[in-house]
Write an enzyme that holds these catalytic residues in place. Structure first.
Site, PDB file in Angstrom:
ATOM      1  N   HIS A  33      -6.056   1.388 -12.278  1.00 60.10           N
ATOM      2  CA  HIS A  33      -6.765   0.110 -12.192  1.00 60.10           C
ATOM      3  C   HIS A  33      -5.993  -0.916 -13.025  1.00 60.10           C
ATOM      4  O   HIS A  33      -4.944  -0.586 -13.604  1.00 60.10           O
ATOM      5  CB  HIS A  33      -8.204   0.269 -12.682  1.00 60.10           C
ATOM      6  CG  HIS A  33      -8.297   0.971 -14.007  1.00 60.10           C
ATOM      7  ND1 HIS A  33      -7.860   0.410 -15.180  1.00 60.10           N
ATOM      8  CD2 HIS A  33      -8.740   2.212 -14.335  1.00 60.10           C
ATOM      9  CE1 HIS A  33      -8.049   1.251 -16.176  1.00 60.10           C
ATOM     10  NE2 HIS A  33      -8.569   2.363 -15.701  1.00 60.10           N
ATOM     11  N   HIS A  36      -4.548   0.116 -16.405  1.00 66.90           N
ATOM     12  CA  HIS A  36      -3.271   0.840 -16.360  1.00 66.90           C
ATOM     13  C   HIS A  36      -2.127  -0.128 -16.056  1.00 66.90           C
ATOM     14  O   HIS A  36      -1.042  -0.027 -16.620  1.00 66.90           O
ATOM     15  CB  HIS A  36      -3.275   1.897 -15.242  1.00 66.90           C
ATOM     16  CG  HIS A  36      -4.244   3.021 -15.442  1.00 66.90           C
ATOM     17  ND1 HIS A  36      -5.352   3.199 -14.659  1.00 66.90           N
ATOM     18  CD2 HIS A  36      -4.245   4.038 -16.346  1.00 66.90           C
ATOM     19  CE1 HIS A  36      -5.993   4.279 -15.048  1.00 66.90           C
ATOM     20  NE2 HIS A  36      -5.361   4.806 -16.079  1.00 66.90           N
ATOM     21  N   GLU A 149      -6.646   0.435 -25.517  1.00 64.39           N
ATOM     22  CA  GLU A 149      -7.610   0.371 -26.630  1.00 64.39           C
ATOM     23  C   GLU A 149      -8.994   0.885 -26.217  1.00 64.39           C
ATOM     24  O   GLU A 149      -9.787   1.285 -27.044  1.00 64.39           O
ATOM     25  CB  GLU A 149      -7.708  -1.092 -27.093  1.00 64.39           C
ATOM     26  CG  GLU A 149      -8.530  -1.288 -28.343  1.00 64.39           C
ATOM     27  CD  GLU A 149      -8.613  -2.756 -28.752  1.00 64.39           C
ATOM     28  OE1 GLU A 149      -7.980  -3.606 -28.103  1.00 64.39           O
ATOM     29  OE2 GLU A 149      -9.335  -3.032 -29.721  1.00 64.39           O
ATOM     30  N   LYS A 150      -9.263   0.873 -24.909  1.00 61.15           N
ATOM     31  CA  LYS A 150     -10.583   1.347 -24.453  1.00 61.15           C
ATOM     32  C   LYS A 150     -10.856   2.762 -24.950  1.00 61.15           C
ATOM     33  O   LYS A 150     -11.941   3.080 -25.396  1.00 61.15           O
ATOM     34  CB  LYS A 150     -10.656   1.307 -22.921  1.00 61.15           C
ATOM     35  CG  LYS A 150     -12.062   1.410 -22.403  1.00 61.15           C
ATOM     36  CD  LYS A 150     -12.129   2.165 -21.099  1.00 61.15           C
ATOM     37  CE  LYS A 150     -12.401   3.591 -21.380  1.00 61.15           C
ATOM     38  NZ  LYS A 150     -12.417   4.530 -20.341  1.00 61.15           N
ATOM     39  N   SER A 187     -11.129   4.638 -14.607  1.00 60.59           N
ATOM     40  CA  SER A 187     -11.086   5.264 -13.277  1.00 60.59           C
ATOM     41  C   SER A 187     -12.482   5.769 -12.889  1.00 60.59           C
ATOM     42  O   SER A 187     -12.823   5.839 -11.714  1.00 60.59           O
ATOM     43  CB  SER A 187     -10.110   6.435 -13.285  1.00 60.59           C
ATOM     44  OG  SER A 187      -8.882   6.001 -13.795  1.00 60.59           O
TER      45      SER A 187
END
Ligand code: PAF
Length: 285
Positions: A33, A36, A149-150, A187
């Site tokens: 997504h 990325h 960072e997520k 994802s």
């Protein structure tokens, strides 16, 4: 966190290095997504050669059903990567290439950062992440590696792998990319039904609320307000909301906030899909 200034310094040092190519690596589990894509774009900017790996790593799933339903779309992924730059290399191993006949997970000492948050909820997950990341770094010997960072806890785990085994690798942590409703791209979002997504802004709104009211409420009060904000939506369960130090992942020390760099971590289960996010509460130094 890597600041823009630090990145610039790094770029200059790398470019001035003795004509050696800078090899960058973006490890992924595919189903790419915009999050990325931002990692790959960053890698393209900073490196002479870029490798993106796509491998749904069985060793990091503690739930076989979660592994089985993990979204896969290799053709779309390859098209997406090639549309950024035809020269990007893509590594798509199969389970046997990586693990041989038997999947064996290494055991790491992550100094307890794997014993909180996702580590409690997904036992063995971070040993699985450590195992694959170490294998990929051994194969590619990258100079720079790119992570989002997520998955903040994951970046701390990867940094420990780097510190222990790969002193020459530098990790670049790129900001979380969000959709319009604030949902951190992942994802797993593709597993959400249209209905489940209706109130999805509640997750990021809760983090923003915590940031705005960080000095007004105690950790416990913030947690119960946020639990209400989340769980008033049908099908939404707050798995955890915790305020922890960005460096150590210990609970925030509000009395010494300068040293602590407090960050809020949230996990919400929406119709059975685990969604994690985090936001810095106080300035990081
Ligand atoms: O963040 C991910 O997608 C995975 O955990 C990683 C780092 C690619 C390892 O499988």
């Amino acid at each position: 966190m890597t600041t823009i200034k630090k990145l610039r310094e790094l770029e200059i040092i790398l470019n001035k290095s003795t004509g050696k190519k800078v090899l960058g690596m973006v490890p992924t589990m595919g189903s790419l997504h915009e999050g990325h894509i931002s990692l790959v774009n960053r890698a393209v900017k900073m490196c002479d050669e870029v490798w993106v790996s796509i491998f749904v790593n069985p060793a990091q799933f503690n739930d076989i059903n979660d592994y089985k339903k993990y979204p896969v779309d290799l053709k779309k992924d390859i098209d997406n990567i090639k549309s950024i730059n035809q020269n990007i290399n893509i590594f798509i191993p199969n389970v046997n290439d990586i693990y041989g006949a038997k999947i064996v997970k290494d055991k790491f000492d992550f100094q307890k950062v794997d014993k909180v948050l996702e580590g409690i909820k997904r036992p063995g997950h971070f040993n699985g992440v450590g195992t694959i990341v170490k294998k990929l770094f051994e194969i590619f010997k990258p100079n720079l590696v790119f992570f989002g960072e997520k998955d903040f806890q994951q970046t701390i785990i990867v940094q420990k792998i780097i510190d222990n085994y790969f002193k020459n690798i530098k990790m670049i942590v790129c900001p979380t990319v969000r959709s319009e409703d604030g949902l951190a791209l992942s994802s797993r979002n593709s597993l959400l039904s249209k209905d489940a997504k209706k109130n999805i802004s509640a997750i990021y709104d809760s983090l923003l609320f915590a940031k705005q009211n960080f000095n007004k409420f105690s950790d416990n009060d913030l947690k119960s307000i946020i639990k209400n904000k989340i769980e008033k939506n049908t099908g939404y369960i707050l798995d955890y909301f915790e305020l922890r130090c960005s460096k150590t992942l210990r609970f925030c020390n509000r009395k010494n906030i300068k040293k602590c760099c407090c960050r809020a971590f949230i996990c919400v289960i929406v119709d059975g899909v685990r969604l994690i996010d985090n936001l810095v509460m106080t300035n990081e130094n």
